[in-house]
Design a protein around this motif. Structure first.
Motif, short mmCIF file in Angstrom:
data_model
loop_
_atom_site.label_atom_id
_atom_site.label_comp_id
_atom_site.label_asym_id
_atom_site.label_seq_id
_atom_site.Cartn_x
_atom_site.Cartn_y
_atom_site.Cartn_z
N ALA A 205 0.83 -1.21 0.00
CA ALA A 205 0.00 0.00 0.00
C ALA A 205 0.86 1.26 0.00
O ALA A 205 1.88 1.33 0.70
CB ALA A 205 -0.93 0.00 1.20
N ILE B 172 -2.46 7.70 -1.45
CA ILE B 172 -3.25 8.04 -2.64
C ILE B 172 -3.79 9.45 -2.47
O ILE B 172 -4.40 9.76 -1.44
CB ILE B 172 -4.43 7.07 -2.82
CG1 ILE B 172 -4.00 5.61 -2.71
CG2 ILE B 172 -5.13 7.32 -4.17
CD1 ILE B 172 -5.17 4.65 -2.59
N VAL C 186 -5.03 9.70 1.25
CA VAL C 186 -5.26 8.46 1.98
C VAL C 186 -3.90 7.83 2.25
O VAL C 186 -3.16 7.50 1.32
CB VAL C 186 -6.13 7.48 1.17
CG1 VAL C 186 -6.38 6.20 1.96
CG2 VAL C 186 -7.46 8.14 0.79
N ALA D 192 -1.05 5.06 3.57
CA ALA D 192 -0.89 3.64 3.27
C ALA D 192 -1.63 2.77 4.28
O ALA D 192 -2.03 1.64 3.97
CB ALA D 192 0.59 3.27 3.24
N ASN E 242 -7.98 2.95 5.02
CA ASN E 242 -8.90 2.35 4.06
C ASN E 242 -9.54 3.47 3.24
O ASN E 242 -9.93 4.50 3.77
CB ASN E 242 -9.96 1.54 4.80
CG ASN E 242 -11.02 0.98 3.89
OD1 ASN E 242 -11.96 1.67 3.52
ND2 ASN E 242 -10.87 -0.28 3.52
N LEU E 243 -9.66 3.26 1.92
CA LEU E 243 -10.16 4.32 1.05
C LEU E 243 -11.61 4.69 1.39
O LEU E 243 -11.96 5.87 1.45
CB LEU E 243 -10.05 3.88 -0.42
CG LEU E 243 -10.58 4.86 -1.47
CD1 LEU E 243 -9.98 6.24 -1.30
CD2 LEU E 243 -10.27 4.31 -2.87
N GLU F 259 -6.80 -0.17 -8.26
CA GLU F 259 -6.30 -1.53 -7.99
C GLU F 259 -7.48 -2.31 -7.43
O GLU F 259 -7.86 -2.18 -6.27
CB GLU F 259 -5.16 -1.50 -6.98
CG GLU F 259 -4.60 -2.90 -6.70
CD GLU F 259 -3.53 -2.89 -5.62
OE1 GLU F 259 -2.84 -3.91 -5.48
OE2 GLU F 259 -3.38 -1.87 -4.92
N PRO G 15 -14.34 1.02 -3.23
CA PRO G 15 -13.28 1.49 -2.33
C PRO G 15 -13.27 0.81 -0.96
O PRO G 15 -12.38 1.09 -0.17
CB PRO G 15 -13.58 2.98 -2.20
CG PRO G 15 -15.04 3.11 -2.46
CD PRO G 15 -15.34 2.07 -3.50
N SER H 132 -10.64 -1.86 -2.34
CA SER H 132 -9.72 -1.53 -3.43
C SER H 132 -8.95 -0.25 -3.15
O SER H 132 -9.36 0.58 -2.34
CB SER H 132 -10.50 -1.40 -4.74
OG SER H 132 -11.15 -2.62 -5.06
N ARG H 133 -7.83 -0.12 -3.87
CA ARG H 133 -7.01 1.08 -3.71
C ARG H 133 -6.68 1.63 -5.10
O ARG H 133 -7.59 1.71 -5.93
CB ARG H 133 -5.73 0.76 -2.92
CG ARG H 133 -6.03 0.39 -1.45
CD ARG H 133 -4.75 0.25 -0.64
NE ARG H 133 -4.00 1.49 -0.51
CZ ARG H 133 -4.25 2.41 0.41
NH1 ARG H 133 -5.23 2.24 1.29
NH2 ARG H 133 -3.50 3.49 0.49
#
Length: 505
Positions: free
Chosen positions: A417, A420, A433, A435, A438-439, A472, A491, A494-495
């Motif tokens: 991770a 983002i 966000v 590492a 959680n998104l 991702e 989300p 996913s990332r």
């Protein structure tokens, strides 16, 4: 081809055919949206026919316009055919016809790009069909060379009457239909509370050993959102859990939802709570329906269900028209534990094959099933049940024919991770966000209006459209290629593969 008036005849015939096809397309679309034909309704088949009628009407309009230019007597120029008010011949009625043509192009073009457009935008644009039909009616009534003849009056009155009746039907059904089903590709800006509805348990009865069938209704017995086979709803239980269950009733019945719940010790406790506490008269919060297991058009179907996986399959089977070819392979431990088995066998004795393990000690032979007459060259395969069954079927069927609905998330390898940078276009919010974050949690923490339910990547509630960046995908909802084609991500798990994402939320 030697008749000097040939293209004049073609222009007249193609115009009338286009008018009739357009009227039929609008009528068929209304039948789809109101489900008047629910007794013979296969949603995919009806949608295909609706699309063919609309496309054919556009082809006929194109032929009409070309023939106007080719005919030596009419002798329209390209600008007169394609540019409103460019002709001196009845400029207003002709302009109405040209505008109707461009509206038809927009409607048909949006249908071809359905999976790439926000569903709300597509639906709004689709309403232009009514305007196009109205413009065509005025165009035909004031420019046709046959206006005033008896046959033209009969055809015109018939087409206009059918269109008027169809529109009235749509208005009446719309007033009775309650809140429409949300089908946007990305979640709306409404908070979770506005998508929840309080429903009452109308009945809770055993449909097999360890399986309870539950009927949910609105307190005032109101009309529920439309749903298609393969849809599921989320129950928000008093113990804090949120569980997803496939709808297994008749999609044409808008006054209740039917689900079936298997008691399992492997769950987080939702099924046990339902079996131990749920009684008729109890109120529950319910969200949905949502659908990531849609029944697509096909000439033939092979359904494979394992245990409680029969629930979405049952709704699919019941939505098919009587003449559609299909087979069901239904596997379970014993007939006593298999929900709806007696009902399915009684209704479809020639098409349902039951495989109960206590009656067939050799186990289900998938190689024989998938290599035999049940799987034809045209058949699409729909499978729902234990992961072992779905994995075994998927290993034997090509991806272009395979349709699965998973209850348990797949184990997917993720890259290390990294942070983002997230931009939410509609909310005008930007944040990073880390590492460790959680998104979905970050979106919620920054006040972005997004819904989350399973938080495991299996229900699809948190679906959001991606404008820029590469996600991702770590969920288990759709194939990654399909998600990329739709431009969506989930989300909750996913990332991103890129340092930044721009989301349309």
């Amino acid at each position: 081809m030697n008749d000097p008036h040939l293209w004049w005849y073609i222009s007249r015939a193609s115009a009338m055919i286009a008018w009739a096809l357009m009227t039929a397309s609008v009528l068929w679309g209304i039948l789809l949206s109101t489900r008047v034909m629910r007794r013979v309704d296969n949603p995919a088949w009806l949608q295909d026919l609706h699309g063919y009628l609309g496309g054919s009407s556009l082809v006929m309009v194109g032929l009409h316009m070309v023939s106007l230019m080719i005919d030596s007597w009419l002798s329209f120029t390209p600008s007169e055919v394609f540019v409103p008010f460019a002709t001196a011949f009845k400029p207003l009625p002709v302009a109405l016809g040209i505008l109707a043509f461009y509206l038809l192009v927009a409607v048909q073009g949006s249908s071809l790009m359905l999976k790439r457009l926000p569903r709300k935008f597509w639906k709004g644009l689709h309403y232009a069909s009514y305007a196009a039909l109205l413009l065509i009616s005025f165009h035909a009534g004031f420019t046709g060379t046959d206006v005033g003849t008896l046959w033209y009056k009969i055809v015109s009155i018939a087409l206009i009457s059918v269109a008027a009746i169809a529109v009235i039907l749509r208005i009446v059904a719309g007033k009775r239909g309650g809140t429409p089903r949300r089908t946007d590709a990305a979640p709306s800006a409404a908070p979770l509370q506005s998508t929840l509805r309080t429903m009452v348990v109308a009945s809770a009865t055993a449909v097999a050993d360890g399986v309870v069938g539950i009927r949910l209704e609105l307190p005032d017995w109101g009309v529920l959102p439309i749903w298609q086979p393969g849809s599921h709803v989320t129950l928000h239980l008093p113990n804090g859990l949120q569980n997803q269950y496939s709808l297994c009733g008749d999609p044409a019945n808008r006054h209740h939802y039917d689900i079936a719940v298997l008691r399992t010790g492997r769950s987080a406790g939702g099924s046990a709570w339902i079996h131990e506490n749920l009684v008729p008269g109890m109120s529950l919060s319910v969200s949905g329906p949502m659908n990531h297991f849609e029944l697509e058009p096909a000439a033939d179907y092979l359904f494979i269900a394992g245990g409680i996986g029969i629930t979405p399959i049952k709704a699919m089977i019941e939505s098919l028209p009587a003449g559609r070819a299909w087979r069901l392979i239904y596997a379970g431990r014993s007939r006593q534990t298999m929900a709806f088995v007696a009902e399915l066998e009684a209704s479809h004795p020639e098409q349902v094959i039951v495989h109960a393990s206590d009656e067939n000690l050799g186990g289900l032979d998938l190689d024989s099933v998938l290599g035999g007459p049940a799987l034809t060259a045209a058949a699409q395969v729909y499978c729902c049940g234990p992961e072992s069954l779905m994995d075994a079927v998927a290993a034997r069927v090509s991806a272009d024919r395979m349709h699965l609905e998973r209850f348990i998330p797949l184990e997917r390898a993720a890259r290390p991770a990294t942070p983002i940078q997230v931009t939410c276009r509609k909310s005008r919010v930007e944040f990073t966000v880390t590492a460790e974050e959680n998104l979905l949690d970050s979106l919620e923490a920054h006040g972005v209006p997004i819904l989350g339910s399973c938080r495991k990547g299996i229900c699809g509630t948190c679906e959001v459209r991606v404008v820029e960046g590469i996600p991702e995908h770590l969920d288990s909802i759709l194939d990654d290629t399909e998600k990329d084609a739709l431009g969506v991500m989930y989300p909750c798990v996913s990332r991103a593969q890129t340092p930044a994402l721009v989301l349309n939320i």
